[in-house]
Design an enzyme around this catalytic site. Structure first.
Site, PDB file in Angstrom:
ATOM      1  N   LYS A  56      39.021   9.981  76.297  1.00 39.96           N
ATOM      2  CA  LYS A  56      38.290   9.630  77.512  1.00 39.96           C
ATOM      3  C   LYS A  56      36.845   9.207  77.239  1.00 39.96           C
ATOM      4  CE  LYS A  56      40.189   9.428  80.698  1.00 39.96           C
ATOM      5  NZ  LYS A  56      41.090   8.307  81.094  1.00 39.96           N
ATOM      6  N   HIS A 117      42.646   9.375  68.279  1.00 42.52           N
ATOM      7  CA  HIS A 117      41.621  10.306  68.779  1.00 42.52           C
ATOM      8  C   HIS A 117      41.310  11.368  67.724  1.00 42.52           C
ATOM      9  CE1 HIS A 117      41.612   8.572  72.696  1.00 42.52           C
ATOM     10  NE2 HIS A 117      42.696   9.145  73.155  1.00 42.52           N
ATOM     11  N   SER A 147      35.622  13.338  82.861  1.00 44.34           N
ATOM     12  CA  SER A 147      36.732  12.401  82.758  1.00 44.34           C
ATOM     13  C   SER A 147      37.967  13.069  82.144  1.00 44.34           C
ATOM     14  CB  SER A 147      36.317  11.192  81.917  1.00 44.34           C
ATOM     15  OG  SER A 147      37.335  10.223  81.886  1.00 44.34           O
TER      16      SER A 147
END
Length: 304
Positions: A56, A117, A147
């Site tokens: 995010k 990620h 987020s």
């Protein structure tokens, strides 16, 4: 195509929120941990481009910018498939009947653009051995937290976020998927001095997309006409992308992403944390932040 295969599996979408396990102290879904050896052994190629972020932090935005650059601003080419099909998410394992991120990547012709990620220490070693180019994007911790919380709410396979207060605590202690935001952004910040890493900031792209996209162009050794650059800037605006089904993740079934809870692309602004943090939470966060960010040259803007 990946999506076509998923549509054929309608009857099997009895998804539940994933269990969490760890790899070297980093929380990942149990499905990712069970297939970790395959991820770690992944063979990068010298012409691979890796887009790396903490979750995010502007991942999809960066993917769209890069894809438009690579396709010289050709909108139709960029709508050839959804984001997650164009750029395999190397460590992700969704479902027993769908290809893993590694399998998707291995089936893709070169040159490949891939996504992760993972914190820097868990990136498969072949990326460093092959000296691949990597674009890393970092977002300020407060907006990132907000987020990430809303993403957990709408993502029906992510671990249950609990209340806002509970998730706030998990985030501060790094007890969330992909681990501590602090360790993630600092680890990649240090790595940029040793490898071919372009380190960008979400807030900078928001403030001056032309300047930041030109950095990406230079990094990718691409030269585009001003008209093409203008087109890329326009079509990678948040409000435009939010309406693009190939970028907004609405092609996934609600059993996975429930957009009625919160859209995948929610606000895309800097400073939304002010609508969520209490005064006490903000004071606590600031004190924790000051301690954890001490001794690094890395700085973030919490507002524009």
């Amino acid at each position: 195509m990946f999506m076509e295969k998923m549509k054929d599996l309608k009857v099997t979408w009895n998804m539940t929120r994933y269990e969490v396990d760890e790899v070297e102290g980093i929380p990942l879904t149990k499905k990712m941990c069970d297939r970790w050896n395959e991820t770690w052994a992944f063979q990068a190629k010298p012409d691979d481009l890796l887009i790396a972020t903490y979750a995010k932090a502007g991942t999809t935005w960066t993917q769209e910018i890069v894809d438009m650059i690579q396709n010289d601003g050709d909108l139709e080419k960029c709508k050839r498939a959804s984001t997650f099909e164009r750029h395999p998410f190397i460590e992700w394992v969704l479902h027993e009947h769908t290809p893993t991120g590694v399998e998707q990547a291995e089936a893709m012709p070169s040159p490949r653009t891939l996504k992760t990620h993972l914190p820097v220490q868990l990136v498969p070693p072949s990326f460093w051995e092959k000296n691949c180019k990597i674009i890393y994007v970092a977002r300020n911790a407060k907006d990132n937290l907000v987020s990430y919380y809303h993403f957990h709410r709408m993502n029906q396979i992510m671990p249950e976020p609990g209340t806002w207060e509970e998730f706030f605590e998990k985030y501060l202690t790094g007890k969330v998927l992909w681990g501590s935001w602090y360790d993630h952004v600092k680890g990649w910040w240090e790595a940029k001095d040793h490898y071919r890493i372009l380190y960008l900031f979400y807030e900078d792209i928001k403030e001056n997309p032309r300047r930041e996209i030109q950095k990406v162009l230079q990094f990718l050794e691409k030269d585009l006409e001003k008209e093409v650059l203008d087109k890329i800037i326009h079509y990678t605006q948040f409000d435009i992308m939010k309406e693009n089904p190939m970028a907004n993740y609405t092609t996934l079934p609600p059993e996975i992403l429930d957009h009625s809870i919160s859209p995948f692309m929610r606000k895309g602004i800097v400073g939304d944390w002010k609508n969520h943090f209490t005064v006490a939470q903000n004071e606590r966060f600031d004190a924790d932040y000051k301690q954890k960010m001490a001794g690094t040259s890395l700085t973030f803007r919490m507002e524009l």
